[in-house]
Structure formats: C-alpha cells, structure tokens
Design a protein around this motif. Structure first.
Motif, PDB file in Angstrom:
ATOM      1  N   MET A   1      61.676  66.577  41.917  1.00 39.92           N
ATOM      2  CA  MET A   1      62.697  66.028  42.804  1.00 39.92           C
ATOM      3  C   MET A   1      62.029  65.396  44.029  1.00 39.92           C
ATOM      4  O   MET A   1      61.099  65.962  44.609  1.00 39.92           O
ATOM      5  CB  MET A   1      63.621  67.157  43.249  1.00 39.92           C
ATOM      6  N   ASP A   2      62.508  64.215  44.405  1.00 44.05           N
ATOM      7  CA  ASP A   2      62.015  63.564  45.610  1.00 44.05           C
ATOM      8  C   ASP A   2      62.789  64.105  46.815  1.00 44.05           C
ATOM      9  O   ASP A   2      64.013  64.228  46.763  1.00 44.05           O
ATOM     10  CB  ASP A   2      62.226  62.059  45.493  1.00 44.05           C
ATOM     11  N   PRO A   3      62.088  64.435  47.922  1.00 48.28           N
ATOM     12  CA  PRO A   3      62.783  64.966  49.102  1.00 48.28           C
ATOM     13  C   PRO A   3      63.885  64.055  49.625  1.00 48.28           C
ATOM     14  O   PRO A   3      64.880  64.531  50.162  1.00 48.28           O
ATOM     15  CB  PRO A   3      61.655  65.114  50.133  1.00 48.28           C
ATOM     16  N   LYS A   4      63.724  62.746  49.461  1.00 50.21           N
ATOM     17  CA  LYS A   4      64.746  61.817  49.958  1.00 50.21           C
ATOM     18  C   LYS A   4      66.030  61.950  49.154  1.00 50.21           C
ATOM     19  O   LYS A   4      67.122  61.774  49.691  1.00 50.21           O
ATOM     20  CB  LYS A   4      64.204  60.385  49.896  1.00 50.21           C
TER      21      LYS A   4
ATOM     22  N   ALA B   1      49.625  64.970  67.285  1.00 48.25           N
ATOM     23  CA  ALA B   1      50.495  65.934  66.613  1.00 48.25           C
ATOM     24  C   ALA B   1      50.482  65.728  65.095  1.00 48.25           C
ATOM     25  O   ALA B   1      51.365  65.061  64.548  1.00 48.25           O
ATOM     26  CB  ALA B   1      51.925  65.810  67.149  1.00 48.25           C
ATOM     27  N   PRO B   2      49.496  66.276  64.399  1.00 49.62           N
ATOM     28  CA  PRO B   2      49.462  66.127  62.940  1.00 49.62           C
ATOM     29  C   PRO B   2      50.511  67.012  62.254  1.00 49.62           C
ATOM     30  O   PRO B   2      50.822  68.104  62.732  1.00 49.62           O
ATOM     31  CB  PRO B   2      48.048  66.592  62.553  1.00 49.62           C
TER      32      PRO B   2
ATOM     33  N   ALA C   1      57.352  69.774  57.980  1.00 52.23           N
ATOM     34  CA  ALA C   1      58.086  68.545  58.286  1.00 52.23           C
ATOM     35  C   ALA C   1      59.142  68.757  59.365  1.00 52.23           C
ATOM     36  O   ALA C   1      59.310  67.918  60.261  1.00 52.23           O
ATOM     37  CB  ALA C   1      58.728  67.997  57.015  1.00 52.23           C
ATOM     38  N   LYS C   2      59.840  69.867  59.300  1.00 55.69           N
ATOM     39  CA  LYS C   2      60.894  70.136  60.279  1.00 55.69           C
ATOM     40  C   LYS C   2      60.311  70.352  61.668  1.00 55.69           C
ATOM     41  O   LYS C   2      60.827  69.827  62.674  1.00 55.69           O
ATOM     42  CB  LYS C   2      61.698  71.366  59.851  1.00 55.69           C
ATOM     43  N   GLN C   3      59.239  71.101  61.758  1.00 53.65           N
ATOM     44  CA  GLN C   3      58.596  71.343  63.052  1.00 53.65           C
ATOM     45  C   GLN C   3      58.008  70.057  63.619  1.00 53.65           C
ATOM     46  O   GLN C   3      58.063  69.807  64.820  1.00 53.65           O
ATOM     47  CB  GLN C   3      57.504  72.403  62.881  1.00 53.65           C
TER      48      GLN C   3
ATOM     49  N   THR D   1      55.496  53.710  57.040  1.00 49.12           N
ATOM     50  CA  THR D   1      56.226  52.677  57.770  1.00 49.12           C
ATOM     51  C   THR D   1      57.716  52.957  57.841  1.00 49.12           C
ATOM     52  O   THR D   1      58.358  52.760  58.865  1.00 49.12           O
ATOM     53  CB  THR D   1      56.053  51.318  57.067  1.00 49.12           C
ATOM     54  N   SER D   2      58.260  53.412  56.733  1.00 54.56           N
ATOM     55  CA  SER D   2      59.716  53.566  56.645  1.00 54.56           C
ATOM     56  C   SER D   2      60.153  54.992  56.952  1.00 54.56           C
ATOM     57  O   SER D   2      60.789  55.258  57.948  1.00 54.56           O
ATOM     58  CB  SER D   2      60.202  53.142  55.257  1.00 54.56           C
ATOM     59  N   GLY D   3      59.765  55.919  56.066  1.00 52.40           N
ATOM     60  CA  GLY D   3      60.285  57.280  56.172  1.00 52.40           C
ATOM     61  C   GLY D   3      59.954  57.985  57.465  1.00 52.40           C
ATOM     62  O   GLY D   3      60.733  58.793  57.958  1.00 52.40           O
ATOM     63  N   THR D   4      58.795  57.694  58.057  1.00 57.39           N
ATOM     64  CA  THR D   4      58.409  58.327  59.325  1.00 57.39           C
ATOM     65  C   THR D   4      58.682  57.385  60.496  1.00 57.39           C
ATOM     66  O   THR D   4      59.534  57.641  61.334  1.00 57.39           O
ATOM     67  CB  THR D   4      56.915  58.712  59.306  1.00 57.39           C
ATOM     68  N   PHE D   5      57.979  56.272  60.545  1.00 55.95           N
ATOM     69  CA  PHE D   5      58.056  55.384  61.692  1.00 55.95           C
ATOM     70  C   PHE D   5      59.459  54.795  61.887  1.00 55.95           C
ATOM     71  O   PHE D   5      60.034  54.880  62.970  1.00 55.95           O
ATOM     72  CB  PHE D   5      57.039  54.257  61.543  1.00 55.95           C
ATOM     73  N   GLY D   6      60.002  54.192  60.841  1.00 53.04           N
ATOM     74  CA  GLY D   6      61.322  53.567  60.962  1.00 53.04           C
ATOM     75  C   GLY D   6      62.393  54.563  61.357  1.00 53.04           C
ATOM     76  O   GLY D   6      63.282  54.262  62.166  1.00 53.04           O
ATOM     77  N   ARG D   7      62.297  55.752  60.790  1.00 52.12           N
ATOM     78  CA  ARG D   7      63.296  56.788  61.103  1.00 52.12           C
ATOM     79  C   ARG D   7      63.200  57.202  62.566  1.00 52.12           C
ATOM     80  O   ARG D   7      64.217  57.324  63.259  1.00 52.12           O
ATOM     81  CB  ARG D   7      63.068  57.990  60.178  1.00 52.12           C
ATOM     82  N   PHE D   8      61.985  57.413  63.056  1.00 50.74           N
ATOM     83  CA  PHE D   8      61.825  57.822  64.451  1.00 50.74           C
ATOM     84  C   PHE D   8      62.270  56.714  65.413  1.00 50.74           C
ATOM     85  O   PHE D   8      62.880  56.986  66.448  1.00 50.74           O
ATOM     86  CB  PHE D   8      60.369  58.201  64.734  1.00 50.74           C
TER      87      PHE D   8
END
Length: 557
Positions: free
Chosen positions: A63-66, A250-251, A311-313, A330-337
C-alpha cells in the motif's frame, strides 16, 4: 507491546495474508474464456473488453501511504473500477499488513514459502529478491515475459522501441524480460524542464528562505556555506519565537541525513567514478563526511533526535516553525509544506538549494529521473497464474494512450478535464477541500502520483509542480552533475546476486549502525580504520567486484 503479543500478532497477520492469497488464487481456477484459447497471433492493440466473461486476477502490492491517507485497499481507487469496466477483469489487491519495508519483505517471503502465489506480484526484483529476477524465474516464482510481451503487449513493445535505454534497462544480461515497469514518457518533463539536459530532479535540499533573508544570508552552496548558515539559524533566533528553539538541520530519520555525504562526491551505496564502481561508505571521502556531520551534531546544528524522527514528528517540527533545512521530494514534501505553511502564515518562504558540495569540487546528484523505467521495480506474472495471457493484456493496457491517461489522471469529470486536448487536474485535486495534498487527493482516483505498470502521461508533472516555488527548485536541484549515478537495470547473475545478498545484508546493517554512532559521537572518528577493516572482513571488496562485473556487462549490452 510485549514480545509474546508481537509474535501472536505477526502470526495472525501472516495467516490472514496466506488465507487471502489462497482464496484469491483459486477463485477463478474453473473459469474458461474465449480469450484463453491458444493463439500465435501478435496483437497490434488491446481488444476491449479483454475477456468475454468476468475474470478476477489477484495482485500482491504494498500500500502506498498517499492512498492509505484516505483508503484501505486499492480496490477503492476509481481508476481500477474503471479498468474493470473497460477490460472485464477485476483485480483483487492483496496488501501487506504494514507499509514498513521490512514487513513488506517478510510478508513477501511468507507468500513465496507458502507456494500460494497471486497472479501478479509488484516487487523490487533486483534489489529485494535474493538472487535477482533470473533466480525468481528459476525458483518458479515468476515467469519470463519475452513471449507474452511479444504476442500480447503491443503498447509496451512500442514504448520499449521508442528509446534504446528502455530496452536495455528492462532486461537482464541474457535478454530476459520479467516485469511490466513503472515507466516515463520520453517527453515526460519537457513542459517543466525545457532545458536540453533531459535529467529532472524531484528530490533535494529545502530551506527557510525567509530565515535567510531575515539574517541577510545567501543561499548556501558549499559545505562551508552550510556550516555558517546552520550556526546562524541556531544562534540568531530567525523564527522570532524568543526561545532559541530552532532546529537548524531537521532530518526525517537517518536516511535523510545520509544524503549529505553526497557533498563529498560519493553516494550512500553504489556509484561509479568513470568506469570504476565504488561503495560510498568504503571510501576515504566517507571519513571526511562523517567528521563534518559529527562536528555539526556536537555543536547542536543537527536535530539530536534525527535517528528516531518519524514522518509525523518531522511534520510537527517543520510546521511548528522550528526547522531551518531538510531534504525531501518536490511534491509530497516541499509542495505540501509550501501550501500549508503559507496558508497559516503568508510571510513564510520556502525554497531549495543546489546540492551541497565541498569547496573546490563540484555538486553531484544521485537521484536522477531521466531514466525511463524503474530499477527492477514492477509487476511480474507469477508462475502459478492460470491466466498469463489475460494478465499480460491487462497490464499492457496501461501503456496505451487511453490506459496511460486513466492510470495517470484518473476519471474525466471527477479528477481532471480536457482543455484544448490536454488533461488538467480539477480543484478537487489541486485545492482539496479536505486539506489533502495534491498527491493524496489524486490517489483517490489514480496511482499517477505513486507508481504502477503504466507509462505516465507527461502533463501530470507540470501540474504537480505548478507552484512558483516548485518551479524554482527544479532548476536549483538539477544543478549538480549526474555522471556518477549507477544506471538502472544493472543485474548480477544468480550466483553473484545470492552472494551479494549474503554480504550486503551484514554490511548494510553494520554501516547503518556505525553511521548513527559516529555522527552522534558514540564511536569516535578515530575508529574509522577499524570500521573499514570490519567491512573488509564482511566481504565488501568481493561485493564491489561483483557489482563492477555486473556494471561492465550492463554497459556492454
């Protein structure tokens, strides 16, 4: 949870998985359809429906997390319901109980050991199957696809013939085809990356641009630049909280921090320097990288909890206005933030940086998206399937223009509309009322934001990268050189792969442990020579020779 309860839970999960596999694989054993008749004809297109009577095939896929953000099973995704209407074939998806990589592999191994295989198996056959794809064929887990693709997959054949790299990347050294791959159109990134360089970087370094501007700092490029920026983030309270609680770097887990060794021109794994294959954590440059990261950690420039951050932290730290820099997509992290943080505070500015490098050297990238197919990841047809012909035709539909559009954009009128002959995502996806990211919202309709056996329609990336900030970071991230990245499809022989798996299982565990300990100062850098000796004793030099031989064969294909 105590150990006894964990074992009990694991047993329940394993039994449930095997039971579902057994039920799924036998449900259609008595079905006979007109399309099952033997034929020597080669299809020029996929006839719809594919079967005269309804047919169910089973597929093992993680299953994909998205998707998991809104659904419990891929059967709920709109594209697969539509695929069933068009083809007459229903797919019964079987998902491992957890999305954790170790659990996926465990459940896969249990499935293989049981002998109760589904019709289709989505897996990483080069990296995660002991012995590689040819061994999986020899073990009777999957079948070679050369004949099936030649007869029943005209769309994949056309795609393979469109670019010699595709043909090369999809085969083993002996020419065996074994998967229907995740694939990209030859003009996949043309509209968002008109530069003649075909590479397109979708992962890289991200930073609080507003913090840089507030402190009158330039965007960092070299490791020395980064040191000065991170020190300023720690000591000058750019967030304005008055608490000096900023986390300069913050890794999200150790894996994010490991990307930083690329600044020394090495990868945290395999790469090639000219025609020579190397293993990054077994080089002199790796010692230099660890020395720097250990210094940063000691000075409080790296999140002290980086190794345990999930991921939540990670989201909490970034969204909480504490993180200064990190890496991500680019999308899931950067675009969302960008979307979420600007909605909360319009003064927030996020941007990317060029891949960092040591002064006097050059910048390197090791995540390259110019490749046309994924590295051994895709859907194989199992040796136990009673419907390989129908499976081949169903899979091939994803490489047709209409199948690719369905798999990439979903359902017209629900997730996209056509504008002057071009698919455009609807506001339900791009500005989801439930606050879902573009990728999460799109995953209700299609696997376009994830991956699957289809060729991705190129317009999607343009729309997933529609934010001005995303357009800027694309150019910044691709500034690094791509000439040390290992090509996809490098495949050791069965014997080599088995030996490689034995060596690297021990090597990877040890080097991951030592990376964290050396960065945190639990093991002094002065012990680096002993670390190298330990890796040598584990057989790393033999593994390098194996990878070199596989690389040489690949280049000679």
């Amino acid at each position: 949870m105590n150990g006894k309860l964990r074992k009990t839970s694991a047993s329940v999960i394993s039994c449930a998985l095997l039971a579902s596999l057994l039920a799924g694989c036998t449900s259609n054993s008595s079905q006979q359809t007109a399309s099952q008749e033997k034929s020597t004809e080669k299809l020029t297109s996929i006839p719809l429906p594919i079967v005269d009577k309804p047919l169910t095939l089973t597929m093992f896929v993680a299953m994909d997390p998205k998707v998991a953000a809104t659904m419990k099973n891929y059967n709920e995704i709109a594209e697969f319901k539509e695929m069933e209407k068009r083809t007459g074939i229903h797919i019964d998806f079987i998902h491992p109980a957890s999305m954790d990589a170790a659990n996926i592999k465990e459940q896969f191994n249990l499935m293989v050991a049981s002998g109760n295989l589904p019709d289709l198996i989505y897996y990483s056959w080069i990296n995660d199957y002991n012995g590689g794809p040819n061994k999986a064929i020899k073990d009777g887990v999957i079948i070679p696809l050369n004949d099936l693709i030649d007869k029943y997959s005209p769309n994949l054949k056309k795609f393979m013939n469109s670019d010699p790299r595709v043909n090369k990347q999809l085969r083993t050294d002996d020419g065996t085809l074994y998967i229907y791959p995740e694939a990209q159109s030859p003009d996949q990134y043309a509209k968002v990356n008109p530069n003649p360089n075909p590479a397109f970087q979708t992962f890289g370094w991200q930073i609080r641009q507003d913090w840089l501007e507030k402190l009158n700092l330039k965007s960092p490029e070299t490791i020395d630049d980064w040191y000065e920026v991170l020190k300023a983030f720690k000591t000058k309270n750019p967030s304005g909280s008055g608490k000096n609680d900023e986390i300069p770097l913050a890794p999200k887990g150790a894996g994010d921090l490991q990307n930083w060794i690329r600044a020394w021109g090495i990868n945290y794994g395999w790469y090639h320097d000219g025609n020579t294959v190397k293993f990054g954590p077994y080089t002199p440059e790796y010692k230099e990288a660890l020395t720097t990261l250990a210094k940063w950690y000691k000075e409080g420039l790296i999140d002290p909890d980086f190794a345990l951050t999930d991921a939540k932290q990670f989201d909490t730290k970034v969204m909480g206005n504490r993180a200064g820099a990190w890496v991500g997509a680019t999308s899931g992290t950067f675009g969302r933030f960008v979307q979420l943080m600007k909605a909360k505070d319009p003064t927030v500015k996020l941007l990317g940086t060029v891949p960092p490098y040591v002064a006097g050297t050059k910048s390197y990238n090791f995540n390259v998206d110019e490749i046309k197919v994924s590295n051994g990841i895709g859907v194989a047809i199992s040796a136990k399937s009673k419907h390989p012909k129908e499976a081949a035709m169903w899979l091939d539909y994803g490489y047709s223009p209409e199948g690719a559009l369905l798999n990439t954009f979903g359902i017209e009128g629900q997730s996209y509309k056509m504008v002057n002959g071009s698919p455009q995502l609807l506001p339900e996806v791009t500005n989801n009322p439930q606050g879902l990211s573009i990728d999460e919202a799109l995953s209700k309709y299609t696997r376009g934001s994830g991956g699957g056996p289809y060729v991705q329609t190129p317009e999607l990336w343009q729309q997933r990268m529609s934010l001005p900030e995303q357009q800027k970071i694309i150019g910044l991230w691709k500034a690094g050189s791509y000439d040390r990245t290992m090509p996809p499809g490098v495949t050791p022989t069965i014997q080599e792969s088995t030996r490689m798996a034995s060596i690297m299982s021990t090597v990877n565990t040890y080097k991951d442990e030592q990376f964290i300990k050396m960065v945190m100062g639990q093991v002094p850098i002065s012990e680096f020579d002993n670390y190298l000796k330990t890796l040598k004793g584990m057989g790393i030099e033999e593994a390098i020779k194996i990878q070199q031989a596989a690389y040489d064969r690949y280049m000679a294909r």
